[in-house]
Design a protein around this motif. Structure first.
Motif, PDB file in Angstrom:
ATOM      1  N   UNK A  58      56.961 -35.940  35.084  1.00  0.00           N
ATOM      2  CA  UNK A  58      56.049 -36.221  35.186  1.00  0.00           C
ATOM      3  C   UNK A  58      54.796 -35.472  35.859  1.00  0.00           C
ATOM      4  N   UNK A  59      55.816 -34.399  36.819  1.00  0.00           N
ATOM      5  CA  UNK A  59      54.531 -33.265  37.374  1.00  0.00           C
ATOM      6  C   UNK A  59      54.040 -32.861  36.710  1.00  0.00           C
ATOM      7  N   UNK A  60      55.088 -32.163  35.314  1.00  0.00           N
ATOM      8  CA  UNK A  60      54.171 -31.167  34.207  1.00  0.00           C
ATOM      9  C   UNK A  60      53.812 -32.269  33.419  1.00  0.00           C
ATOM     10  N   UNK A  61      54.062 -33.879  33.273  1.00  0.00           N
ATOM     11  CA  UNK A  61      52.277 -34.935  32.538  1.00  0.00           C
ATOM     12  C   UNK A  61      51.087 -34.444  32.774  1.00  0.00           C
ATOM     13  N   UNK A  62      51.572 -34.564  34.189  1.00  0.00           N
ATOM     14  CA  UNK A  62      49.770 -34.582  35.417  1.00  0.00           C
ATOM     15  C   UNK A  62      49.084 -33.704  34.880  1.00  0.00           C
ATOM     16  N   UNK A  63      49.910 -32.311  35.273  1.00  0.00           N
ATOM     17  CA  UNK A  63      49.566 -31.074  35.092  1.00  0.00           C
ATOM     18  C   UNK A  63      48.909 -30.562  34.074  1.00  0.00           C
ATOM     19  N   UNK A  64      49.444 -31.006  32.368  1.00  0.00           N
ATOM     20  CA  UNK A  64      49.051 -30.936  31.318  1.00  0.00           C
ATOM     21  C   UNK A  64      47.676 -31.180  31.740  1.00  0.00           C
ATOM     22  N   UNK A  65      47.483 -32.922  31.716  1.00  0.00           N
ATOM     23  CA  UNK A  65      46.673 -33.660  31.784  1.00  0.00           C
ATOM     24  C   UNK A  65      45.565 -34.049  32.139  1.00  0.00           C
ATOM     25  N   UNK A  66      45.200 -33.132  33.604  1.00  0.00           N
ATOM     26  CA  UNK A  66      44.537 -31.881  34.476  1.00  0.00           C
ATOM     27  C   UNK A  66      44.149 -31.356  33.868  1.00  0.00           C
ATOM     28  N   UNK A  67      44.930 -30.111  32.676  1.00  0.00           N
ATOM     29  CA  UNK A  67      43.748 -28.787  32.255  1.00  0.00           C
ATOM     30  C   UNK A  67      43.162 -29.409  31.396  1.00  0.00           C
ATOM     31  N   UNK A  68      43.848 -30.545  30.623  1.00  0.00           N
ATOM     32  CA  UNK A  68      43.112 -30.648  29.591  1.00  0.00           C
ATOM     33  C   UNK A  68      41.677 -31.303  29.679  1.00  0.00           C
ATOM     34  N   UNK A  82      29.451 -33.562  25.019  1.00  0.00           N
ATOM     35  CA  UNK A  82      30.481 -34.652  24.811  1.00  0.00           C
ATOM     36  C   UNK A  82      29.301 -35.900  24.055  1.00  0.00           C
ATOM     37  N   UNK A  83      30.045 -36.415  23.319  1.00  0.00           N
ATOM     38  CA  UNK A  83      29.700 -37.593  22.981  1.00  0.00           C
ATOM     39  C   UNK A  83      30.666 -38.401  23.169  1.00  0.00           C
ATOM     40  N   UNK A  84      30.143 -39.296  24.065  1.00  0.00           N
ATOM     41  CA  UNK A  84      30.175 -40.570  24.228  1.00  0.00           C
ATOM     42  C   UNK A  84      30.224 -42.039  23.237  1.00  0.00           C
ATOM     43  N   UNK A  85      30.178 -41.612  22.857  1.00  0.00           N
ATOM     44  CA  UNK A  85      30.560 -42.351  21.052  1.00  0.00           C
ATOM     45  C   UNK A  85      32.061 -42.336  21.217  1.00  0.00           C
ATOM     46  N   UNK A  86      32.882 -40.853  21.021  1.00  0.00           N
ATOM     47  CA  UNK A  86      34.055 -40.737  21.774  1.00  0.00           C
ATOM     48  C   UNK A  86      35.049 -40.334  21.984  1.00  0.00           C
ATOM     49  N   UNK A  87      34.448 -40.711  23.355  1.00  0.00           N
ATOM     50  CA  UNK A  87      35.502 -41.143  24.701  1.00  0.00           C
ATOM     51  C   UNK A  87      36.727 -42.243  24.056  1.00  0.00           C
ATOM     52  N   UNK A  88      37.346 -42.900  24.130  1.00  0.00           N
ATOM     53  CA  UNK A  88      38.139 -43.321  23.254  1.00  0.00           C
ATOM     54  C   UNK A  88      39.252 -42.870  23.061  1.00  0.00           C
ATOM     55  N   UNK A  89      38.766 -41.390  21.658  1.00  0.00           N
ATOM     56  CA  UNK A  89      39.257 -40.708  21.156  1.00  0.00           C
ATOM     57  C   UNK A  89      40.331 -39.495  22.450  1.00  0.00           C
ATOM     58  N   UNK A  90      38.895 -39.016  22.778  1.00  0.00           N
ATOM     59  CA  UNK A  90      39.069 -37.997  24.378  1.00  0.00           C
ATOM     60  C   UNK A  90      40.285 -39.081  25.625  1.00  0.00           C
ATOM     61  N   UNK A  91      40.007 -39.722  25.707  1.00  0.00           N
ATOM     62  CA  UNK A  91      41.304 -40.584  26.915  1.00  0.00           C
ATOM     63  C   UNK A  91      42.639 -40.703  25.950  1.00  0.00           C
ATOM     64  N   UNK A  92      43.137 -41.171  24.973  1.00  0.00           N
ATOM     65  CA  UNK A  92      44.091 -41.267  24.115  1.00  0.00           C
ATOM     66  C   UNK A  92      44.443 -40.440  23.962  1.00  0.00           C
ATOM     67  N   UNK A  93      43.734 -38.753  23.564  1.00  0.00           N
ATOM     68  CA  UNK A  93      44.001 -37.485  23.737  1.00  0.00           C
ATOM     69  C   UNK A  93      44.876 -37.000  25.315  1.00  0.00           C
ATOM     70  N   UNK A  94      44.152 -37.953  26.361  1.00  0.00           N
ATOM     71  CA  UNK A  94      44.847 -37.402  27.767  1.00  0.00           C
ATOM     72  C   UNK A  94      45.922 -37.906  27.521  1.00  0.00           C
TER      73      UNK A  94
END
Length: 390
Positions: A58-68, A82-94
């Motif tokens: 969990x700590x590793x996942x949180x750390x990598x997500x924050x870095x991204x 940043x294109x707000x229309x691409x926000x769902x894609x960005x959230x999915x990558x996090x």
């Protein structure tokens, strides 16, 4: 690595043949309470270890997500690009980053994977290995990761289909992720083209004309990726529906859903281009939503399904280098019974160490080849089991 499973199959026979009444693995010890592990309780070491692995993952996942997230903010110049229309894609990558880091940490916490990962990492960063074989690592990256020659030995058709999927996904990832994060931007000096500039993190990298071949390739890279993925994924989907061998034991969510997702993403992506060029945008909004949903679902699915092998595969390069250097140094271990080569001596010792970590109690079976294991198993059956039947 097939030796552990084969060795585990041999243990009952070897215990019947050589075990004493009080030794673990022998018939006389099966009913003893002192050799049977108790169920993991709140203070049991296994339960504590499980909680520790979960906490680390969990700590590793949180750390990598924050870095991204930090990388997205700064890479897009404080979200100006940043294109707000691409926000769902960005959230999915996090979510993808969290899932990959979480499962990867859990994966390498297992004794077998941890040992292989450690040995592979040592081989990758070994100065001695680089000095002895400077071209080994680039060659393995090209053949094992890039062209996947090991698949060609099984089937040329499967290799070709896998190559289409692999390079199509690589091309799509190289385009989609930076665009989604706002790292890549395409700007026109007069606002309508045909001259465009490609900028990375705000710095101009390339200028091109949208009407020439380079401009066409730049704006249709995802279409090219889709054209590669569709035939490759379709072949595997057809094979799983028609080939009885491939269909044996397959699971719909694990084996079929990834292929269907790839096809849906690729087809909807091509239909978006078709709608823009030939239908003047007809149905574009519906296709865009369908495409977005399929992409987001696939990105979130990657860490928890069959696609996770994409993340695992690079770690195998280090293990292949570990075995290669052992062969190069003539450190080959031979079977104790028939004296046929088994594998490199460091690899066999690594396997024995894994068995000791797991407390399996029969790590010496790693010193026999698969054929001799079967022979010894049959011999133990004939001498200890079959003679008991009347």
């Amino acid at each position: 690595m097939t030796e552990p499973s084969e060795a585990s199959a041999e243990q009952p026979a070897s215990g019947a043949r050589t075990g004493s009444p009080g030794s673990p693995g022998s018939p006389g010890s099966l009913g003893r309470a002192d050799v049977l592990p108790s169920a993991p309780g709140p203070e049991h070491p296994e339960a504590t270890g499980h909680r520790s692995v979960t906490a680390r993952a969990t700590a590793a996942g949180v750390a990598v997500s924050v870095l991204l997230i930090i990388g997205i903010v700064f890479g897009s110049r404080m979200l100006r690009n940043f294109d707000s229309a691409l926000l769902p894609y960005s959230v999915a990558t996090v979510f993808l980053a969290f899932g990959v880091a979480y499962r990867y940490t859990v994966w390498i916490s297992a004794p077998g994977a941890r040992r292989l990962f450690t040995q592979g990492r040592r081989s990758l960063f070994s100065v001695d290995n680089f000095r002895k074989a400077p071209t080994a690592l680039p060659k393995m990256i090209a053949t094992y990761l890039g062209f996947q020659k090991f698949l060609g030995a099984r089937s040329h058709a499967r290799w070709a289909a896998h190559q289409l999927i692999f390079w199509g996904c690589v091309l799509a990832s190289l385009i989609t992720f930076p665009l989604t994060w706002g790292w890549f931007t395409f700007t026109s000096g007069n606002g309508s083209g045909p001259g465009y500039e490609m900028r990375i993190w705000g710095f101009k990298v390339l200028g091109f004309d949208a009407l020439n071949i380079l401009g066409w390739l730049m704006f249709h890279g995802l279409d090219i990726a889709a054209a590669l993925v569709i035939p490759g994924a379709s072949y595997f989907l057809w094979r799983r529906m028609k080939d009885r061998g491939a269909g044996t034991g397959q699971r719909f969510a694990y084996d079929m859903v990834p292929l269907i997702a790839l096809i849906v993403i690729s087809v909807t992506g091509l239909l978006l281009t078709f709608s823009s060029i030939f239908l003047h945008g007809g149905g574009y909004q519906f296709l865009a939503i369908l495409h977005m949903v399929s992409v987001v679902f696939t990105l979130i699915y990657i860490p928890f399904g069959k696609f996770f092998h994409i993340v695992q595969r690079p770690a195998a390069v280090g293990m292949q280098l570990f075995k290669y250097t052992g062969h190069r140094d003539d450190k080959v271990f031979v079977c104790r019974r028939c004296e046929e080569p088994i594998d490199t001596a460091p690899y066999v010792e690594n396997l024995r160490g894994t068995m000791r970590d797991l407390r399996l109690g029969f790590d010496e079976w790693a010193e026999y080849c698969p054929r001799c294991k079967r022979v010894l198993r049959g011999s133990a059956y004939l001498t200890q089991v079959k003679k008991g039947f009347k």
